[in-house]
Write an enzyme that holds these catalytic residues in place. Structure first.
Site, PDB file in Angstrom:
ATOM      1  N   CYS A   1       0.815  -1.226   0.000  1.00  0.00           N
ATOM      2  CA  CYS A   1       0.000   0.000   0.000  1.00  0.00           C
ATOM      3  C   CYS A   1       0.842   1.267   0.000  1.00  0.00           C
ATOM      4  CB  CYS A   1      -0.955   0.012   1.181  1.00  0.00           C
ATOM      5  SG  CYS A   1      -2.004  -1.431   1.219  1.00  0.00           S
TER       6      CYS A   1
ATOM      7  N   ASN B   1     -10.156  -0.605   0.622  1.00  0.00           N
ATOM      8  CA  ASN B   1      -8.703  -0.420   0.519  1.00  0.00           C
ATOM      9  C   ASN B   1      -8.233  -1.008  -0.814  1.00  0.00           C
ATOM     10  OD1 ASN B   1      -5.928  -0.618   0.707  1.00  0.00           O
ATOM     11  ND2 ASN B   1      -5.901  -1.428   2.793  1.00  0.00           N
TER      12      ASN B   1
ATOM     13  N   HIS C   1      -3.563   7.151   2.272  1.00  0.00           N
ATOM     14  CA  HIS C   1      -3.898   5.773   1.897  1.00  0.00           C
ATOM     15  C   HIS C   1      -5.194   5.415   2.619  1.00  0.00           C
ATOM     16  CE1 HIS C   1      -3.982   1.591   1.233  1.00  0.00           C
ATOM     17  NE2 HIS C   1      -3.544   1.238   2.432  1.00  0.00           N
TER      18      HIS C   1
HETATM   19  N1  ACO Z   1     -16.896  -9.029  11.003  1.00  0.00           N
HETATM   20  C1  ACO Z   1     -17.182  -9.247  12.297  1.00  0.00           C
HETATM   21  N2  ACO Z   1     -16.242  -9.449  13.241  1.00  0.00           N
HETATM   22  C2  ACO Z   1     -14.964  -9.400  12.847  1.00  0.00           C
HETATM   23  C3  ACO Z   1     -14.591  -9.170  11.497  1.00  0.00           C
HETATM   24  C4  ACO Z   1     -15.619  -8.988  10.559  1.00  0.00           C
HETATM   25  N3  ACO Z   1     -15.372  -8.754   9.262  1.00  0.00           N
HETATM   26  N4  ACO Z   1     -13.236  -9.181  11.411  1.00  0.00           N
HETATM   27  C5  ACO Z   1     -12.771  -9.385  12.659  1.00  0.00           C
HETATM   28  N5  ACO Z   1     -13.796  -9.543  13.514  1.00  0.00           N
HETATM   29  C6  ACO Z   1     -13.746  -9.791  14.949  1.00  0.00           C
HETATM   30  C7  ACO Z   1     -12.463 -10.464  15.371  1.00  0.00           C
HETATM   31  O1  ACO Z   1     -12.549 -11.872  15.154  1.00  0.00           O
HETATM   32  C8  ACO Z   1     -12.404 -10.102  16.843  1.00  0.00           C
HETATM   33  O2  ACO Z   1     -13.268 -10.954  17.553  1.00  0.00           O
HETATM   34  P1  ACO Z   1     -12.861 -11.514  19.036  1.00  0.00           P
HETATM   35  O3  ACO Z   1     -12.753 -10.260  19.865  1.00  0.00           O
HETATM   36  O4  ACO Z   1     -14.005 -12.384  19.378  1.00  0.00           O
HETATM   37  O5  ACO Z   1     -11.547 -12.200  18.845  1.00  0.00           O
HETATM   38  C9  ACO Z   1     -13.004  -8.688  16.878  1.00  0.00           C
HETATM   39  O6  ACO Z   1     -13.735  -8.536  15.647  1.00  0.00           O
HETATM   40  C10 ACO Z   1     -11.985  -7.577  17.018  1.00  0.00           C
HETATM   41  O7  ACO Z   1     -10.923  -7.820  16.087  1.00  0.00           O
HETATM   42  P2  ACO Z   1      -9.747  -6.770  15.892  1.00  0.00           P
HETATM   43  O8  ACO Z   1      -8.830  -7.293  14.822  1.00  0.00           O
HETATM   44  O9  ACO Z   1      -9.130  -6.441  17.218  1.00  0.00           O
HETATM   45  O10 ACO Z   1     -10.576  -5.502  15.359  1.00  0.00           O
HETATM   46  P3  ACO Z   1     -10.080  -4.046  15.030  1.00  0.00           P
HETATM   47  O11 ACO Z   1     -10.930  -3.066  15.703  1.00  0.00           O
HETATM   48  O12 ACO Z   1      -8.581  -3.893  15.164  1.00  0.00           O
HETATM   49  O13 ACO Z   1     -10.434  -3.912  13.469  1.00  0.00           O
HETATM   50  C11 ACO Z   1      -9.263  -3.959  11.374  1.00  0.00           C
HETATM   51  C12 ACO Z   1      -9.819  -4.777  12.539  1.00  0.00           C
HETATM   52  C13 ACO Z   1     -10.416  -3.291  10.671  1.00  0.00           C
HETATM   53  C14 ACO Z   1      -8.545  -4.896  10.408  1.00  0.00           C
HETATM   54  C15 ACO Z   1      -8.269  -2.874  11.887  1.00  0.00           C
HETATM   55  O14 ACO Z   1      -7.383  -3.444  12.816  1.00  0.00           O
HETATM   56  C16 ACO Z   1      -7.490  -2.233  10.794  1.00  0.00           C
HETATM   57  O15 ACO Z   1      -8.013  -1.559   9.918  1.00  0.00           O
HETATM   58  N6  ACO Z   1      -6.157  -2.343  10.839  1.00  0.00           N
HETATM   59  C17 ACO Z   1      -5.285  -1.702   9.902  1.00  0.00           C
HETATM   60  C18 ACO Z   1      -5.296  -2.430   8.603  1.00  0.00           C
HETATM   61  C19 ACO Z   1      -4.468  -1.665   7.607  1.00  0.00           C
HETATM   62  O16 ACO Z   1      -4.080  -0.550   7.872  1.00  0.00           O
HETATM   63  N7  ACO Z   1      -4.167  -2.209   6.463  1.00  0.00           N
HETATM   64  C20 ACO Z   1      -3.408  -1.359   5.533  1.00  0.00           C
HETATM   65  C21 ACO Z   1      -2.393  -1.997   4.903  1.00  0.00           C
HETATM   66  S1  ACO Z   1      -2.995  -3.065   3.667  1.00  0.00           S
HETATM   67  C22 ACO Z   1      -1.677  -3.421   2.593  1.00  0.00           C
HETATM   68  O17 ACO Z   1      -0.579  -2.948   2.750  1.00  0.00           O
HETATM   69  C23 ACO Z   1      -1.938  -4.396   1.480  1.00  0.00           C
END
Ligand code: ACO
Length: 321
Positions: free
Chosen positions: A114, A278, A248
């Site tokens: 990214c 994304n 991004h």
């Molecule tokens: N639907 C429902 N529940 C979900 C989903 C979903 N799609 N995905 C995860 N959960 C659950 C998890 O299993 C977890 O459940 P648990 O508590 O029972 O274990 C809970 O939601 C919380 O999970 P987290 O991963 O802690 O959630 P978070 O608030 O961190 O959100 C996310 C996840 C959206 C991925 C976030 O962390 C994020 O955006 N991170 C940055 C990603 C990023 O920046 N990517 C860019 C680079 S991409 C590249 O370079 C190709």
């Protein structure tokens, strides 16, 4: 002094749209969870015949028309893509052949994920500033839908497909004021697409994106904050000198915290995330194109572009549009 100036932009998004309601039928998720945690409402998905090349061509032709420049005038082609047409020849060479402009350098940046567009823009800018070339076509094009595991709800809801392109050209007027690139391989496992060529796959699901989202989230917020400080300091500018953040598009909460860090209102941030998800290296040029085309970004505005991705790799550019 020679600057590179943005002369034109272009975009392409596949016709097919997958909404959060559609995602609810594919994995155990809800519209509310996706919107609350990411800000994403829908994403575009490439048709079978569409690839990083076909989308890059559409975005590039639009950018060249916008710039009022013919393919023959392009001095370099760089395509940032994690999802290239082939390992080689590069997607950029295939595009060059389609544009009928053999001769100028053309290559892909495949591994900066990214952050790819920031790396590509920085390289093209150095060549223009040094006087080696007069113009460049800088593209981000991705079919992320082909590298996500559609049974993994933690990643498949996040990504979308598309391409964005920018034509930059040499100018006496200030344009790209500075670019700043960084990487830190100690975070190699936070985000990867660990498929290896000619080797047995040592990671289960190696053909797909692996991500520890919450760890990446925290890293992104910290590194981007430092990156903004570095970018402003290098140019002797204050936060109030920035008119637009073009980030991004990974997560609305990261973007909101970056806007806050810069004391910007959210209506000074170019956002495509709700409609596009994304799109990896395509997200910054897509957001830039949208805000320029709908007239929000105007000539003379000061833009701060930033990207981060697997590696980790990250970068910024300060641009007087
Ligand atoms: N639907 C429902 N529940 C979900 C989903 C979903 N799609 N995905 C995860 N959960 C659950 C998890 O299993 C977890 O459940 P648990 O508590 O029972 O274990 C809970 O939601 C919380 O999970 P987290 O991963 O802690 O959630 P978070 O608030 O961190 O959100 C996310 C996840 C959206 C991925 C976030 O962390 C994020 O955006 N991170 C940055 C990603 C990023 O920046 N990517 C860019 C680079 S991409 C590249 O370079 C190709």
């Amino acid at each position: 002094m020679i600057y590179s100036k943005i002369l034109g932009t272009g975009a392409y998004l596949p016709e097919k749209i997958l909404t959060n309601a559609d995602m609810e039928k594919i994995v155990d998720t809800t519209h509310d969870w996706i919107v609350e945690r990411t800000g994403i409402h829908q994403r575009h998905i490439a048709a079978e015949h569409e690839t990083a090349l076909t989308m890059a061509e559409k975005a590039s032709r639009q950018a060249m028309t916008d710039a009022g420049i013919t393919p023959a005038e392009i001095g370099m082609i760089i395509i940032a893509t994690t999802t290239p047409e082939k390992m080689f020849p590069s997607t950029a060479c295939l595009l060059q052949q389609r544009l009928g402009i053999a001769g100028c350098p053309a290559f892909d940046l495949n591994s900066t994920a990214c952050a790819g567009f920031m790396y590509a823009l920085s390289i093209a800018d150095q060549y223009i500033k040094s006087g080696a070339i007069k113009s460049a076509l800088v593209i981000g094009s991705e079919v992320m839908s082909r590298v996500v595991d559609w049974s993994d709800r933690t990643t498949c809801v996040l990504f979308g497909d598309g391409a964005g392109a920018v034509v930059i050209g040499a100018s006496q007027e200030p344009g790209v004021l500075s670019t700043h690139l960084h990487a830190d391989g100690t975070h190699k496992d936070v985000l990867s697409l660990p498929v290896s060529i000619g080797k047995p796959m040592d990671v289960e699901g190696a053909l797909y994106i692996q991500m520890t989202g919450n760890q990446l989230f925290k890293l992104a917020v910290n590194i981007l904050g430092d990156l903004f400080d570095e970018t402003l300091k290098a140019n002797g500018l204050k936060k109030s000198d920035i008119n637009w953040l073009v980030p991004h598009q990974a997560n609305i909460r990261i973007i909101q915290s970056m806007a806050k860090k810069l004391d910007l209102d959210m209506d000074q941030v170019a956002i495509t995330l709700p409609d596009q998800g994304n799109t990896s290296s395509a997200s910054i040029p897509l957001a830039l194109d949208k805000a320029i085309r709908d007239g929000r970004i105007k000539r003379g505005d000061m833009l701060l572009l930033e990207g981060f991705g697997g590696g980790l790799a990250w970068g910024s550019a300060l641009i007087k549009y």
